[in-house]
Design a protein around this motif. Structure first.
Motif, PDB file in Angstrom:
ATOM      1  N   GLN A 134      10.534  -0.686  -4.350  1.00 38.19           N
ATOM      2  CA  GLN A 134      10.641  -0.822  -5.812  1.00 38.19           C
ATOM      3  C   GLN A 134      10.873  -2.293  -5.952  1.00 38.19           C
ATOM      4  N   ALA A 135      11.307  -3.043  -5.102  1.00 42.50           N
ATOM      5  CA  ALA A 135      11.303  -4.563  -5.544  1.00 42.50           C
ATOM      6  C   ALA A 135      10.065  -5.216  -5.317  1.00 42.50           C
ATOM      7  N   ALA A 136       9.200  -4.955  -4.363  1.00 42.82           N
ATOM      8  CA  ALA A 136       7.891  -5.376  -4.392  1.00 42.82           C
ATOM      9  C   ALA A 136       7.049  -4.817  -5.353  1.00 42.82           C
ATOM     10  N   VAL A 137       7.146  -3.710  -5.961  1.00 44.24           N
ATOM     11  CA  VAL A 137       6.182  -3.234  -7.135  1.00 44.24           C
ATOM     12  C   VAL A 137       6.671  -3.954  -8.410  1.00 44.24           C
ATOM     13  N   GLY A 138       8.071  -4.046  -8.622  1.00 44.66           N
ATOM     14  CA  GLY A 138       8.667  -4.957  -9.632  1.00 44.66           C
ATOM     15  C   GLY A 138       7.783  -6.269  -9.785  1.00 44.66           C
ATOM     16  N   ALA A 139       8.096  -6.859  -8.476  1.00 44.95           N
ATOM     17  CA  ALA A 139       7.595  -8.615  -8.352  1.00 44.95           C
ATOM     18  C   ALA A 139       6.306  -8.440  -8.666  1.00 44.95           C
ATOM     19  N   ALA A 140       5.569  -7.305  -8.214  1.00 42.61           N
ATOM     20  CA  ALA A 140       4.005  -7.463  -8.273  1.00 42.61           C
ATOM     21  C   ALA A 140       3.613  -7.410 -10.080  1.00 42.61           C
ATOM     22  N   LYS A 141       4.441  -6.769 -10.801  1.00 43.54           N
ATOM     23  CA  LYS A 141       4.336  -6.809 -12.269  1.00 43.54           C
ATOM     24  C   LYS A 141       4.676  -8.215 -12.732  1.00 43.54           C
ATOM     25  N   VAL A 142       5.583  -8.782 -12.013  1.00 44.84           N
ATOM     26  CA  VAL A 142       5.816 -10.273 -12.663  1.00 44.84           C
ATOM     27  C   VAL A 142       4.577 -11.127 -12.304  1.00 44.84           C
ATOM     28  N   LEU A 143       3.968 -10.905 -10.989  1.00 48.10           N
ATOM     29  CA  LEU A 143       2.763 -11.596 -10.646  1.00 48.10           C
ATOM     30  C   LEU A 143       1.824 -11.536 -11.665  1.00 48.10           C
ATOM     31  N   ALA A 144       1.647 -10.332 -12.108  1.00 42.50           N
ATOM     32  CA  ALA A 144       0.475  -9.755 -12.934  1.00 42.50           C
ATOM     33  C   ALA A 144       0.551 -10.688 -14.192  1.00 42.50           C
ATOM     34  N   GLY A 145       1.869 -10.532 -14.699  1.00 39.71           N
ATOM     35  CA  GLY A 145       1.917 -11.437 -15.914  1.00 39.71           C
ATOM     36  C   GLY A 145       1.796 -12.885 -15.710  1.00 39.71           C
ATOM     37  N   ALA A 164       9.616 -14.252  -5.170  1.00 40.20           N
ATOM     38  CA  ALA A 164      10.274 -13.917  -3.801  1.00 40.20           C
ATOM     39  C   ALA A 164      10.423 -12.559  -3.291  1.00 40.20           C
ATOM     40  N   ASP A 165      10.702 -11.505  -4.240  1.00 37.18           N
ATOM     41  CA  ASP A 165      10.717 -10.386  -3.609  1.00 37.18           C
ATOM     42  C   ASP A 165       9.271  -9.863  -3.064  1.00 37.18           C
ATOM     43  N   LEU A 166       8.269 -10.468  -3.625  1.00 37.58           N
ATOM     44  CA  LEU A 166       6.847 -10.086  -3.094  1.00 37.58           C
ATOM     45  C   LEU A 166       6.593 -10.869  -1.876  1.00 37.58           C
ATOM     46  N   SER A 167       6.980 -12.041  -1.684  1.00 37.76           N
ATOM     47  CA  SER A 167       6.683 -12.777  -0.538  1.00 37.76           C
ATOM     48  C   SER A 167       7.484 -12.157   0.601  1.00 37.76           C
ATOM     49  N   MET A 168       8.761 -11.563   0.370  1.00 34.87           N
ATOM     50  CA  MET A 168       9.610 -10.675   1.546  1.00 34.87           C
ATOM     51  C   MET A 168       8.656  -9.491   1.961  1.00 34.87           C
ATOM     52  N   ALA A 169       7.960  -8.799   0.882  1.00 37.26           N
ATOM     53  CA  ALA A 169       7.411  -7.846   1.350  1.00 37.26           C
ATOM     54  C   ALA A 169       5.985  -7.913   1.912  1.00 37.26           C
ATOM     55  N   SER A 170       5.490  -9.164   2.050  1.00 32.54           N
ATOM     56  CA  SER A 170       4.012  -9.229   2.495  1.00 32.54           C
ATOM     57  C   SER A 170       3.564  -8.642   3.523  1.00 32.54           C
ATOM     58  N   GLY A 171       4.509  -8.315   4.312  1.00 31.35           N
ATOM     59  CA  GLY A 171       3.977  -7.676   5.703  1.00 31.35           C
ATOM     60  C   GLY A 171       3.518  -6.193   5.529  1.00 31.35           C
ATOM     61  N   GLY A 172       3.960  -5.553   4.209  1.00 27.16           N
ATOM     62  CA  GLY A 172       3.481  -4.206   3.910  1.00 27.16           C
ATOM     63  C   GLY A 172       4.974  -3.429   3.610  1.00 27.16           C
ATOM     64  N   VAL A 173       4.695  -2.535   2.459  1.00 28.10           N
ATOM     65  CA  VAL A 173       6.001  -1.820   2.341  1.00 28.10           C
ATOM     66  C   VAL A 173       5.591  -0.295   2.382  1.00 28.10           C
ATOM     67  N   ALA A 174       6.585   0.753   2.474  1.00 35.06           N
ATOM     68  CA  ALA A 174       6.167   2.098   2.711  1.00 35.06           C
ATOM     69  C   ALA A 174       5.555   2.550   1.263  1.00 35.06           C
ATOM     70  N   THR A 175       4.728   3.446   1.600  1.00 33.56           N
ATOM     71  CA  THR A 175       3.801   3.812   0.203  1.00 33.56           C
ATOM     72  C   THR A 175       4.837   4.874  -0.346  1.00 33.56           C
ATOM     73  N   LEU A 176       4.271   5.447  -1.584  1.00 39.03           N
ATOM     74  CA  LEU A 176       4.930   6.399  -2.265  1.00 39.03           C
ATOM     75  C   LEU A 176       4.872   7.616  -1.322  1.00 39.03           C
TER      76      LEU A 176
END
Length: 219
Positions: A204-215, A95-107
């Motif tokens: 941070q939420a999007a990056v964490g969700a991407a790790k879940v997706l990778a799994g 869900a956190d990745l879907s919510m951020a799908s429009g793009g997130v702030a870069t580091l």
């Protein structure tokens, strides 16, 4: 079929001729059965190989799409179409990745916007101290006008110290560490950092969700 259609040996044929005929017919039938079994085995093997290749191709596509999501997180680009493709392959999107799908702030964006927001937050904290009688108003005025702020991490629980440690963590790429430090800001300063904190948490939420997706993709 040819053997079966041969004329029946004439009455009086020797017993050896009849036995030879039957033996030849039996041998032909066994050869046919063996050949049919070989063909069936080859067909089964071909189907198995086809399924294996199909699974390998699907895995490769999923990994490529995952790489595109991770690249988008690094660049701040929209990755909604990529998520749709992954979903179409049966991958459950966090869900956190879907919510951020429009793009997130870069580091880099977080690092570049932090100093100005931190300076505003520090000024708010200094003014709050002056209003509470915790510091001289003239000294507070000078500090806010000068805009001086510690750029190296230092100990302490005042706004300047907290912001200095948060910036040091952020500089090393540790967004989570920076957010953790900012939790200790005085309320006046935290209020000024609210926008930056919200943006950083979204990343941070999007990056964490991407790790879940990778799994899920690499299962």
């Amino acid at each position: 079929t040819d053997l079966e259609n041969r004329p029946i040996p004439e009455v009086g044929a020797t017993a050896d001729a009849v036995v030879a005929y039957e033996r030849e017919l039996s041998a032909m039938r066994k050869m046919l059965e063996t050949e049919l079994a070989r063909i069936e085995t080859a067909q089964a093997d071909a189907i198995a190989v086809g399924k294996s290749l199909s699974k390998s191709n699907e895995d490769a596509v999923e990994r490529a799409l995952l790489a595109r999501v991770q690249a988008a997180l690094d660049s701040g680009a929209d990755f909604s179409a990529t998520l749709a493709e992954l979903s179409g392959l049966g991958i459950e999107i966090p869900a956190d990745l879907s919510m951020a799908s429009g793009g997130v702030a870069t580091l880099a964006v977080l690092q570049n916007t932090f100093p100005d927001d931190a300076r505003t937050a520090l000024n708010a904290a200094i003014r709050a101290q002056a209003e509470a009688g915790q510091t001289d108003r003239f000294t507070a005025f000078l500090r806010t006008q000068l805009g001086a702020r510690s750029l190296e991490p230092k100990d302490g629980d005042d706004a300047d110290a907290v912001l200095s440690r948060a910036q040091a963590a952020l500089k090393s790429g540790d967004v989570a560490g920076a957010l953790s430090e900012l939790e200790d800001l005085p309320e006046a300063a935290k209020s000024e950092m609210a926008g930056w904190i919200k943006t950083a948490r979204a990343r941070q939420a999007a990056v964490g969700a991407a790790k879940v997706l990778a799994g899920l993709v690499n299962e």
